[in-house]
Design a protein around this motif. Structure first.
Motif, PDB file in Angstrom:
ATOM      1  N   ALA A 189       8.599   0.466  -6.860  1.00  0.00           N
ATOM      2  CA  ALA A 189       8.061  -0.886  -7.004  1.00  0.00           C
ATOM      3  C   ALA A 189       9.133  -1.854  -7.498  1.00  0.00           C
ATOM      4  O   ALA A 189       9.228  -2.994  -7.025  1.00  0.00           O
ATOM      5  N   ASP A 190       9.961  -1.408  -8.442  1.00  0.00           N
ATOM      6  CA  ASP A 190      11.002  -2.275  -8.983  1.00  0.00           C
ATOM      7  C   ASP A 190      12.077  -2.571  -7.945  1.00  0.00           C
ATOM      8  O   ASP A 190      12.577  -3.704  -7.859  1.00  0.00           O
ATOM      9  N   VAL A 191      12.439  -1.575  -7.153  1.00  0.00           N
ATOM     10  CA  VAL A 191      13.410  -1.795  -6.075  1.00  0.00           C
ATOM     11  C   VAL A 191      12.847  -2.795  -5.062  1.00  0.00           C
ATOM     12  O   VAL A 191      13.539  -3.713  -4.617  1.00  0.00           O
ATOM     13  N   PHE A 192      11.572  -2.588  -4.704  1.00  0.00           N
ATOM     14  CA  PHE A 192      10.917  -3.508  -3.765  1.00  0.00           C
ATOM     15  C   PHE A 192      10.902  -4.935  -4.317  1.00  0.00           C
ATOM     16  O   PHE A 192      11.197  -5.892  -3.592  1.00  0.00           O
ATOM     17  N   LEU A 193      10.568  -5.083  -5.608  1.00  0.00           N
ATOM     18  CA  LEU A 193      10.519  -6.412  -6.216  1.00  0.00           C
ATOM     19  C   LEU A 193      11.882  -7.079  -6.204  1.00  0.00           C
ATOM     20  O   LEU A 193      11.985  -8.293  -5.951  1.00  0.00           O
ATOM     21  N   ASP A 194      12.936  -6.322  -6.466  1.00  0.00           N
ATOM     22  CA  ASP A 194      14.286  -6.893  -6.430  1.00  0.00           C
ATOM     23  C   ASP A 194      14.612  -7.424  -5.041  1.00  0.00           C
ATOM     24  O   ASP A 194      15.133  -8.537  -4.887  1.00  0.00           O
ATOM     25  N   GLY A 210      -4.465  -4.312 -12.379  1.00  0.00           N
ATOM     26  CA  GLY A 210      -3.026  -4.486 -12.480  1.00  0.00           C
ATOM     27  C   GLY A 210      -2.597  -5.464 -13.552  1.00  0.00           C
ATOM     28  O   GLY A 210      -1.390  -5.696 -13.734  1.00  0.00           O
ATOM     29  N   ASN A 211      -3.547  -6.032 -14.271  1.00  0.00           N
ATOM     30  CA  ASN A 211      -3.222  -6.882 -15.415  1.00  0.00           C
ATOM     31  C   ASN A 211      -2.989  -6.047 -16.679  1.00  0.00           C
ATOM     32  O   ASN A 211      -2.601  -6.590 -17.718  1.00  0.00           O
ATOM     33  N   ARG A 225       0.808  -1.215   0.000  1.00  0.00           N
ATOM     34  CA  ARG A 225       0.000   0.000   0.000  1.00  0.00           C
ATOM     35  C   ARG A 225       0.843   1.269   0.000  1.00  0.00           C
ATOM     36  O   ARG A 225       0.305   2.371  -0.105  1.00  0.00           O
ATOM     37  N   PHE A 226       2.162   1.128   0.092  1.00  0.00           N
ATOM     38  CA  PHE A 226       3.046   2.300   0.033  1.00  0.00           C
ATOM     39  C   PHE A 226       3.317   2.739  -1.408  1.00  0.00           C
ATOM     40  O   PHE A 226       3.886   3.809  -1.638  1.00  0.00           O
ATOM     41  N   LEU A 227       2.904   1.930  -2.391  1.00  0.00           N
ATOM     42  CA  LEU A 227       3.160   2.247  -3.792  1.00  0.00           C
ATOM     43  C   LEU A 227       2.105   3.210  -4.344  1.00  0.00           C
ATOM     44  O   LEU A 227       1.000   3.319  -3.783  1.00  0.00           O
ATOM     45  N   PRO A 228       2.414   3.914  -5.433  1.00  0.00           N
ATOM     46  CA  PRO A 228       1.428   4.827  -6.049  1.00  0.00           C
ATOM     47  C   PRO A 228       0.115   4.115  -6.343  1.00  0.00           C
ATOM     48  O   PRO A 228       0.115   3.002  -6.880  1.00  0.00           O
ATOM     49  N   ASN A 229      -0.994   4.751  -5.990  1.00  0.00           N
ATOM     50  CA  ASN A 229      -2.299   4.107  -6.068  1.00  0.00           C
ATOM     51  C   ASN A 229      -3.112   4.602  -7.276  1.00  0.00           C
ATOM     52  O   ASN A 229      -3.587   5.745  -7.293  1.00  0.00           O
ATOM     53  N   PRO A 230      -3.312   3.743  -8.285  1.00  0.00           N
ATOM     54  CA  PRO A 230      -4.089   4.130  -9.474  1.00  0.00           C
ATOM     55  C   PRO A 230      -5.555   4.415  -9.172  1.00  0.00           C
ATOM     56  O   PRO A 230      -6.254   4.985 -10.015  1.00  0.00           O
ATOM     57  N   TYR A 231      -6.011   4.049  -7.999  1.00  0.00           N
ATOM     58  CA  TYR A 231      -7.422   4.267  -7.656  1.00  0.00           C
ATOM     59  C   TYR A 231      -7.780   5.753  -7.735  1.00  0.00           C
ATOM     60  O   TYR A 231      -8.919   6.109  -8.055  1.00  0.00           O
ATOM     61  N   TYR A 232      -6.816   6.606  -7.436  1.00  0.00           N
ATOM     62  CA  TYR A 232      -7.093   8.042  -7.397  1.00  0.00           C
ATOM     63  C   TYR A 232      -6.974   8.703  -8.768  1.00  0.00           C
ATOM     64  O   TYR A 232      -7.143   9.919  -8.881  1.00  0.00           O
ATOM     65  N   ASP A 233      -6.677   7.896  -9.783  1.00  0.00           N
ATOM     66  CA  ASP A 233      -6.693   8.388 -11.155  1.00  0.00           C
ATOM     67  C   ASP A 233      -7.985   7.882 -11.805  1.00  0.00           C
ATOM     68  O   ASP A 233      -8.155   6.681 -12.001  1.00  0.00           O
ATOM     69  N   ASP A 260       2.322   0.607 -15.258  1.00  0.00           N
ATOM     70  CA  ASP A 260       3.248   1.733 -15.403  1.00  0.00           C
ATOM     71  C   ASP A 260       3.035   2.760 -14.290  1.00  0.00           C
ATOM     72  O   ASP A 260       4.002   3.345 -13.776  1.00  0.00           O
ATOM     73  N   PHE A 261       1.775   2.966 -13.920  1.00  0.00           N
ATOM     74  CA  PHE A 261       1.464   3.923 -12.852  1.00  0.00           C
ATOM     75  C   PHE A 261       2.044   3.437 -11.518  1.00  0.00           C
ATOM     76  O   PHE A 261       2.676   4.206 -10.780  1.00  0.00           O
ATOM     77  N   VAL A 262       1.840   2.161 -11.216  1.00  0.00           N
ATOM     78  CA  VAL A 262       2.318   1.596  -9.947  1.00  0.00           C
ATOM     79  C   VAL A 262       3.845   1.620  -9.889  1.00  0.00           C
ATOM     80  O   VAL A 262       4.443   1.860  -8.824  1.00  0.00           O
TER      81      VAL A 262
END
Length: 291
Positions: A218-223, A203-204, A187-195, A210-212
């Motif tokens: 997100a990429d750093v977290f995934l690594d 997310g599919n 939930r710390f990642l950018p939230n597309p809900y507000y767009d 791209d927004f997330v």
């Protein structure tokens, strides 16, 4: 020559597994009397290549004779006779549900409740599970997923650690999955809900992804997440764990968690030695609740 003993809990999918192995070219025999197991192995070995792969279904229907199989396996070990054991398992809750759906009686339950019969069966099969080369928990597996795992084990000839991993996205507002082993909050990642242009999407879809991933967090977290999971896998296998549920959650389970779960799933495909499955539990929940 390849000889596979297919065994496991009643209701876990042994019959289906034997049929799948037969489709793969295995010569399959089910419920052979235990005193004939050794003779069967000798015949297969001396078939001069006519039978290159054989599967032998064995379970508690063998009755008191089942205990004799341990002696046969010890003899095979002593003479270095090649064999493998595939053990199919499922949770007690799932087994009970399957029995109730089919209205069949458990072979060891008699007039007692189903859970008593299942408990007795686990004790009788314990020596086979401890010797198993492959343990598949079918509690959440679809038929096609079971087939894919068997093909990977017995057709792909790949190393298999008996670990099946489920990557599960979910929404915290709908509750944390009860079967989750590892839970990660994104939930710390950018939230597309507000767009407003992205709110109804998931997310599919690339625009949401791209927004997330905007800003690179997100990429750093995934690594870092991948590195940790990669570190943990061998320890879970050593512990004897055969099923791992990695749950990734955001508020509604539609945008951020789905994006991260998808990316993690793609990364974990690099582990050819594990079984892998992707689920998005709550991706449609907003639509259902609004409807």
């Amino acid at each position: 020559m390849r000889l596979v003993i297919v065994t496991g809990m009643s209701g876990a999918g042994k019959t289906a597994a034997l049929k799948m192995l037969e489709d793969m070219g295995f010569y399959c025999v089910d419920n052979l009397p235990i005193p004939l197991v050794g003779k069967f192995a000798e015949l297969v070995q001396s078939s001069s290549g006519e039978v290159s792969c054989a599967a032998l279904g064995i379970d508690v229907r063998s009755g008191d004779e089942l205990a004799q199989l341990e002696g046969t396996l010890n003899d095979w070990n002593n003479i270095q006779f090649p064999y493998e054991i595939l053990f199919l398992d499922a949770s007690d809750e799932v087994l009970i549900k399957r029995y109730k759906e089919t209205r069949r009686s458990h072979p060891l339950a008699g007039k007692e409740r189903l859970d008593r019969g299942i408990a007795k069966e686990r004790l009788k099969l314990d020596f086979l599970k401890k010797r198993a080369d492959y343990i598949l928990d079918t509690s959440t597996l679809l038929t096609r997923e079971l087939k894919a795992e068997l093909e990977r084990i017995f057709m792909g000839r790949e190393r298999f650690s008996s670990l099946f991993v489920t990557i599960l996205s979910f929404g915290f507002k709908y509750g944390i999955p009860s079967d989750a082993d590892l839970v990660f909050d994104v939930r710390f990642l950018p939230n597309p809900y507000y767009d407003e242009n992205l709110r109804s999407h998931t997310g599919n879809e690339k625009a949401v992804q791209d927004f997330v991933r905007r800003g690179g967090t997100a990429d750093v977290f995934l690594d870092k997440l991948y590195d940790m999971i990669d570190f943990l896998f061998p320890y879970y296998v050593k512990e004897g764990k055969n099923q791992l549920v990695i749950a990734v959650g955001c508020t509604g389970g539609k945008h951020r968690s789905v994006t991260v779960a998808n990316r993690l799933y793609e990364r974990l495909k690099e582990h050819s030695e594990i079984g892998l499955k992707l689920e998005h539990r709550d991706i449609e929940m907003d639509n259902r609740t609004k409807g």
